[in-house]
Design a protein around this motif. Structure first.
Motif, short mmCIF file in Angstrom:
data_model
loop_
_atom_site.label_atom_id
_atom_site.label_comp_id
_atom_site.label_asym_id
_atom_site.label_seq_id
_atom_site.Cartn_x
_atom_site.Cartn_y
_atom_site.Cartn_z
N ILE A 4 1.19 0.74 29.69
CA ILE A 4 1.34 0.86 28.24
C ILE A 4 -0.03 0.65 27.62
N PRO A 5 -0.66 1.74 27.12
CA PRO A 5 -2.01 1.61 26.56
C PRO A 5 -2.02 0.73 25.31
N GLU A 6 -3.11 0.04 25.10
CA GLU A 6 -3.27 -0.82 23.93
C GLU A 6 -3.58 0.02 22.70
N VAL A 7 -2.90 -0.28 21.61
CA VAL A 7 -3.12 0.43 20.35
C VAL A 7 -4.40 -0.11 19.71
N LYS A 8 -5.34 0.81 19.44
CA LYS A 8 -6.60 0.45 18.77
C LYS A 8 -6.87 1.45 17.67
N GLY A 9 -7.30 0.98 16.53
CA GLY A 9 -7.67 1.86 15.43
C GLY A 9 -6.52 2.43 14.63
N VAL A 10 -5.31 1.94 14.88
CA VAL A 10 -4.13 2.36 14.11
C VAL A 10 -3.55 1.11 13.48
N PHE A 11 -3.31 1.18 12.17
CA PHE A 11 -2.87 0.01 11.41
C PHE A 11 -1.72 0.37 10.48
N VAL A 12 -0.96 -0.65 10.10
CA VAL A 12 0.01 -0.53 9.02
C VAL A 12 -0.46 -1.48 7.93
N ALA A 13 -0.50 -0.98 6.69
CA ALA A 13 -0.98 -1.79 5.57
C ALA A 13 -0.04 -1.65 4.39
N ALA A 14 0.11 -2.74 3.65
CA ALA A 14 0.85 -2.72 2.39
C ALA A 14 -0.18 -2.75 1.26
N LEU A 47 -1.33 10.30 21.86
CA LEU A 47 -2.77 10.51 21.73
C LEU A 47 -3.29 10.82 23.13
N ASN A 48 -3.97 11.95 23.28
CA ASN A 48 -4.45 12.37 24.61
C ASN A 48 -3.33 12.42 25.64
N SER A 49 -2.18 12.92 25.24
CA SER A 49 -1.01 13.08 26.11
C SER A 49 -0.44 11.76 26.63
N LYS A 50 -0.81 10.65 25.99
CA LYS A 50 -0.22 9.35 26.34
C LYS A 50 0.53 8.81 25.14
N MET A 51 1.63 8.12 25.44
CA MET A 51 2.41 7.52 24.37
C MET A 51 1.91 6.11 24.09
N PHE A 52 1.73 5.81 22.81
CA PHE A 52 1.33 4.48 22.36
C PHE A 52 2.46 3.92 21.53
N ASP A 53 2.57 2.59 21.53
CA ASP A 53 3.70 1.95 20.87
C ASP A 53 3.29 0.55 20.43
N LYS A 54 3.60 0.20 19.18
CA LYS A 54 3.29 -1.15 18.70
C LYS A 54 4.20 -1.51 17.53
N LYS A 55 4.57 -2.79 17.48
CA LYS A 55 5.33 -3.32 16.35
C LYS A 55 4.38 -4.06 15.42
N PHE A 56 4.47 -3.75 14.15
CA PHE A 56 3.66 -4.40 13.12
C PHE A 56 4.61 -5.21 12.23
N HIS A 57 4.17 -6.40 11.81
CA HIS A 57 5.03 -7.30 11.03
C HIS A 57 4.36 -7.75 9.74
N PHE A 58 5.17 -7.85 8.70
CA PHE A 58 4.82 -8.55 7.47
C PHE A 58 5.82 -9.70 7.35
N PRO A 59 5.40 -10.93 7.64
CA PRO A 59 6.33 -12.06 7.51
C PRO A 59 6.85 -12.20 6.08
N ALA A 60 8.03 -12.78 5.93
CA ALA A 60 8.63 -12.99 4.62
C ALA A 60 7.64 -13.69 3.69
N GLY A 61 7.50 -13.17 2.49
CA GLY A 61 6.63 -13.79 1.49
C GLY A 61 5.14 -13.57 1.70
N SER A 62 4.75 -12.78 2.68
CA SER A 62 3.32 -12.61 2.97
C SER A 62 2.63 -11.58 2.06
N LEU A 63 3.41 -10.76 1.38
CA LEU A 63 2.81 -9.76 0.50
C LEU A 63 2.66 -10.35 -0.90
N ARG A 64 1.45 -10.83 -1.16
CA ARG A 64 1.12 -11.48 -2.43
C ARG A 64 -0.19 -10.95 -2.96
N GLN A 65 -0.29 -10.90 -4.26
CA GLN A 65 -1.48 -10.41 -4.94
C GLN A 65 -2.74 -11.15 -4.49
#
Length: 131
Positions: free
Chosen positions: A7-17, A96-114
């Protein structure tokens, strides 16, 4: 066997709020983006999102993108204020390059604040990167 699966490591891909002003509704809202900071295009991108805590859970949302170009980003979904109180999870899979990449990204409860907004890759507005 499982130990033989690479399972290749995900690099350079992000999830952002990102907190943005919505012209139509004349108010601030949180939108979630998938960011591809790599030099290569991502193919067949699948994102499964859900929110949960001990008592509540949201519907599971599924998003598909045929391609996400190199050095680009795409809006995944809008987060309602009620959902910000929950743990939010975004499960991202892509090829990416014929390989499957997979990752779970989390925003913990209450973490999205100004007051936690920071510079994030590629997007001109400030936001919060998922863990």
């Amino acid at each position: 066997m499982k130990k033989d699966i690479e399972i290749p490591e995900v690099k350079g891909v992000f999830v952002a709020a990102v907190k943005e002003f919505n012209e139509e509704f004349q108010g601030e809202e949180w939108n979630v983006y998938l960011i591809n900071e790599t030099e290569k295009e991502l193919e067949m991108v699948l994102v499964v999102s859900k929110g949960h805590d001990l008592k509540k859970k949201t519907s599971v949302m599924r998003h598909k993108m045929e391609r996400l170009p190199a050095k680009s980003f795409a809006k995944i979904e809008y987060l309602q204020d009620d959902v910000l109180k929950l743990n939010n999870e975004f499960h991202v899979s892509y090829f990416l390059n014929s390989k499957m990449f997979d990752k779970k990204f989390h925003f913990p409860a209450g973490s999205l604040r100004q007051n936690k907004l920071k510079e994030i890759p590629l997007i001109p507005n400030k936001g919060i990167l998922a863990k």
